[in-house]
Design an enzyme around this catalytic site. Sequence first.
Site, PDB file in Angstrom:
ATOM      1  N   SER A   1       0.851  -1.199   0.000  1.00  0.00           N
ATOM      2  CA  SER A   1       0.000   0.000   0.000  1.00  0.00           C
ATOM      3  C   SER A   1       0.884   1.245   0.000  1.00  0.00           C
ATOM      4  O   SER A   1       2.023   1.211   0.485  1.00  0.00           O
ATOM      5  CB  SER A   1      -0.867   0.005   1.257  1.00  0.00           C
ATOM      6  OG  SER A   1      -1.501   1.267   1.404  1.00  0.00           O
TER       7      SER A   1
ATOM      8  N   TYR B   1      -2.797  -1.144  10.014  1.00  0.00           N
ATOM      9  CA  TYR B   1      -2.795  -1.405   8.567  1.00  0.00           C
ATOM     10  C   TYR B   1      -1.476  -0.934   7.943  1.00  0.00           C
ATOM     11  O   TYR B   1      -0.812  -1.694   7.229  1.00  0.00           O
ATOM     12  CB  TYR B   1      -3.978  -0.678   7.912  1.00  0.00           C
ATOM     13  CG  TYR B   1      -4.050  -0.854   6.421  1.00  0.00           C
ATOM     14  CD1 TYR B   1      -4.610  -2.003   5.864  1.00  0.00           C
ATOM     15  CD2 TYR B   1      -3.542   0.106   5.547  1.00  0.00           C
ATOM     16  CE1 TYR B   1      -4.664  -2.178   4.490  1.00  0.00           C
ATOM     17  CE2 TYR B   1      -3.593  -0.063   4.174  1.00  0.00           C
ATOM     18  CZ  TYR B   1      -4.161  -1.204   3.653  1.00  0.00           C
ATOM     19  OH  TYR B   1      -4.202  -1.380   2.294  1.00  0.00           O
TER      20      TYR B   1
HETATM   21  N1  LIG Z   1      -8.474  -0.418  -2.423  1.00  0.00           N
HETATM   22  C1  LIG Z   1      -7.429   0.333  -2.124  1.00  0.00           C
HETATM   23  O1  LIG Z   1      -7.480   1.558  -2.245  1.00  0.00           O
HETATM   24  C2  LIG Z   1      -6.149  -0.301  -1.682  1.00  0.00           C
HETATM   25  C3  LIG Z   1      -5.035   0.539  -1.507  1.00  0.00           C
HETATM   26  C4  LIG Z   1      -3.829  -0.028  -1.118  1.00  0.00           C
HETATM   27  C5  LIG Z   1      -3.727  -1.396  -0.933  1.00  0.00           C
HETATM   28  N2  LIG Z   1      -4.839  -2.179  -1.095  1.00  0.00           N
HETATM   29  C6  LIG Z   1      -4.679  -3.609  -0.868  1.00  0.00           C
HETATM   30  O2  LIG Z   1      -5.295  -4.328  -1.916  1.00  0.00           O
HETATM   31  C7  LIG Z   1      -5.659  -5.628  -1.458  1.00  0.00           C
HETATM   32  C8  LIG Z   1      -7.091  -5.916  -1.858  1.00  0.00           C
HETATM   33  O3  LIG Z   1      -7.957  -5.033  -1.133  1.00  0.00           O
HETATM   34  P1  LIG Z   1      -9.276  -4.402  -1.778  1.00  0.00           P
HETATM   35  O4  LIG Z   1      -9.143  -2.938  -1.693  1.00  0.00           O
HETATM   36  O5  LIG Z   1      -9.570  -5.043  -3.068  1.00  0.00           O
HETATM   37  O6  LIG Z   1     -10.356  -4.795  -0.659  1.00  0.00           O
HETATM   38  P2  LIG Z   1     -11.588  -5.809  -0.691  1.00  0.00           P
HETATM   39  O7  LIG Z   1     -12.518  -5.492  -1.806  1.00  0.00           O
HETATM   40  O8  LIG Z   1     -12.107  -5.790   0.701  1.00  0.00           O
HETATM   41  O9  LIG Z   1     -10.914  -7.208  -1.018  1.00  0.00           O
HETATM   42  C9  LIG Z   1     -10.152  -7.912  -0.068  1.00  0.00           C
HETATM   43  C10 LIG Z   1      -9.966  -9.328  -0.568  1.00  0.00           C
HETATM   44  O10 LIG Z   1      -9.132 -10.019   0.369  1.00  0.00           O
HETATM   45  C11 LIG Z   1      -9.764 -11.221   0.727  1.00  0.00           C
HETATM   46  N3  LIG Z   1      -9.450 -11.596   2.109  1.00  0.00           N
HETATM   47  C12 LIG Z   1      -9.522 -10.835   3.233  1.00  0.00           C
HETATM   48  N4  LIG Z   1      -9.204 -11.571   4.311  1.00  0.00           N
HETATM   49  C13 LIG Z   1      -8.938 -12.833   3.850  1.00  0.00           C
HETATM   50  C14 LIG Z   1      -8.588 -14.053   4.480  1.00  0.00           C
HETATM   51  N5  LIG Z   1      -8.428 -14.154   5.815  1.00  0.00           N
HETATM   52  N6  LIG Z   1      -8.396 -15.144   3.696  1.00  0.00           N
HETATM   53  C15 LIG Z   1      -8.544 -15.069   2.364  1.00  0.00           C
HETATM   54  N7  LIG Z   1      -8.891 -13.957   1.704  1.00  0.00           N
HETATM   55  C16 LIG Z   1      -9.087 -12.846   2.449  1.00  0.00           C
HETATM   56  C17 LIG Z   1     -11.266 -10.983   0.552  1.00  0.00           C
HETATM   57  O11 LIG Z   1     -11.904 -12.221   0.255  1.00  0.00           O
HETATM   58  P3  LIG Z   1     -12.913 -13.024   1.219  1.00  0.00           P
HETATM   59  O12 LIG Z   1     -13.521 -12.023   2.167  1.00  0.00           O
HETATM   60  O13 LIG Z   1     -13.896 -13.632   0.267  1.00  0.00           O
HETATM   61  O14 LIG Z   1     -12.045 -14.042   1.868  1.00  0.00           O
HETATM   62  C18 LIG Z   1     -11.282 -10.080  -0.676  1.00  0.00           C
HETATM   63  O15 LIG Z   1     -11.290 -10.839  -1.851  1.00  0.00           O
HETATM   64  C19 LIG Z   1      -5.428  -5.613   0.055  1.00  0.00           C
HETATM   65  O16 LIG Z   1      -4.195  -6.237   0.354  1.00  0.00           O
HETATM   66  C20 LIG Z   1      -5.369  -4.127   0.376  1.00  0.00           C
HETATM   67  O17 LIG Z   1      -4.635  -3.861   1.545  1.00  0.00           O
HETATM   68  C21 LIG Z   1      -6.038  -1.664  -1.455  1.00  0.00           C
END
Ligand SMILES: NC(=O)c1ccc[n+]([C@@H]2O[C@H](COP(=O)([O-])OP(=O)(O)OC[C@H]3O[C@@H](n4cnc5c(N)ncnc54)[C@H](OP(=O)(O)O)[C@@H]3O)[C@@H](O)[C@H]2O)c1
Length: 250
Positions: free
Chosen positions: A142, A156
Amino acid sequence: MVLRKNILITGASSGLGEGMARQYAARGRNLALAARRVDRLETLAAELKKAYPGITVVTRKLDVNDHDQVFAVFEEFREELGSLDRVIVNAGLGKGQRIGTGRFDANRETLQTNFLAAAAQIEAAVGIFRKQKDGHLVVVSSFLALRGVPGNATAYAASKAGISSFAEGTRIELLKTPIKVTTLHPGFIESEMNEDISKLPGAVRAEPGAQALVKAIESETAKAFVPTWPWSVLSKLFPFVPASMLKKFG
Ligand SMILES: NC(=O)c1ccc[n+]([C@@H]2O[C@H](COP(=O)([O-])OP(=O)(O)OC[C@H]3O[C@@H](n4cnc5c(N)ncnc54)[C@H](OP(=O)(O)O)[C@@H]3O)[C@@H](O)[C@H]2O)c1
């Protein structure tokens, strides 16, 4: 540049993971998709196979905090697809709470999922890549990995700083081998984690966000801020923002 045909994505049931799966399916790649909400993975897989009949899409239920399962599922995917050419360590959450307010449970879950479980995924992927003598590891960190931050994001940001360091160490360990490592530092991209992006500075919608992630991954660079604008420029300034100003956003 090598064409990475078989791509494993964790956290593919929503947000960035789902977006990257859609982008790669459109590019004709085979996909191994993992998450806990396997119903969502199956719906996505059916949709992608219908739209792109030439590709293979396999799915598995996986809680990344079950580390034995991480190793078992990655190996099952490898057997099913014949090889894993790229693994995208993406599963993560942003559930942290203000420090010292009785919510160590939420901060522990954030640290466990974003750091320890991501480390397990890196171990599993690199173990397979070492045997194959090939592969591309992608770690979704991130922008917030750059600084300690207050409020709900303290655990986080610390988890992401930790996994960025782990990924960099892994990359240096694997220099002069055929195995490549890329760390992504996304800014704000629309997802379940960031549903209301209207108040987030520099935020982008899910589809352009996924396109920018895939562009950075395909370059196989060591480290990328995504989307490049404005996050690459902000990454140069962020280390100099005074703590008193960061506190206002906490
Ligand atoms: N969106 C942003 O602006 C942003 C910015 C920087 C970094 N990120 C990073 O991008 C990645 C994806 O996040 P997102 O923004 O797409 O959020 P999201 O829509 O909430 O997706 C998170 C994903 O992670 C999975 N997950 C969470 N806990 C898990 C577990 N214990 N076991 C297996 N799968 C798990 C969820 O699947 P299930 O709930 O179905 O298991 C879901 O598919 C994360 O690492 C986040 O920190 C996002």
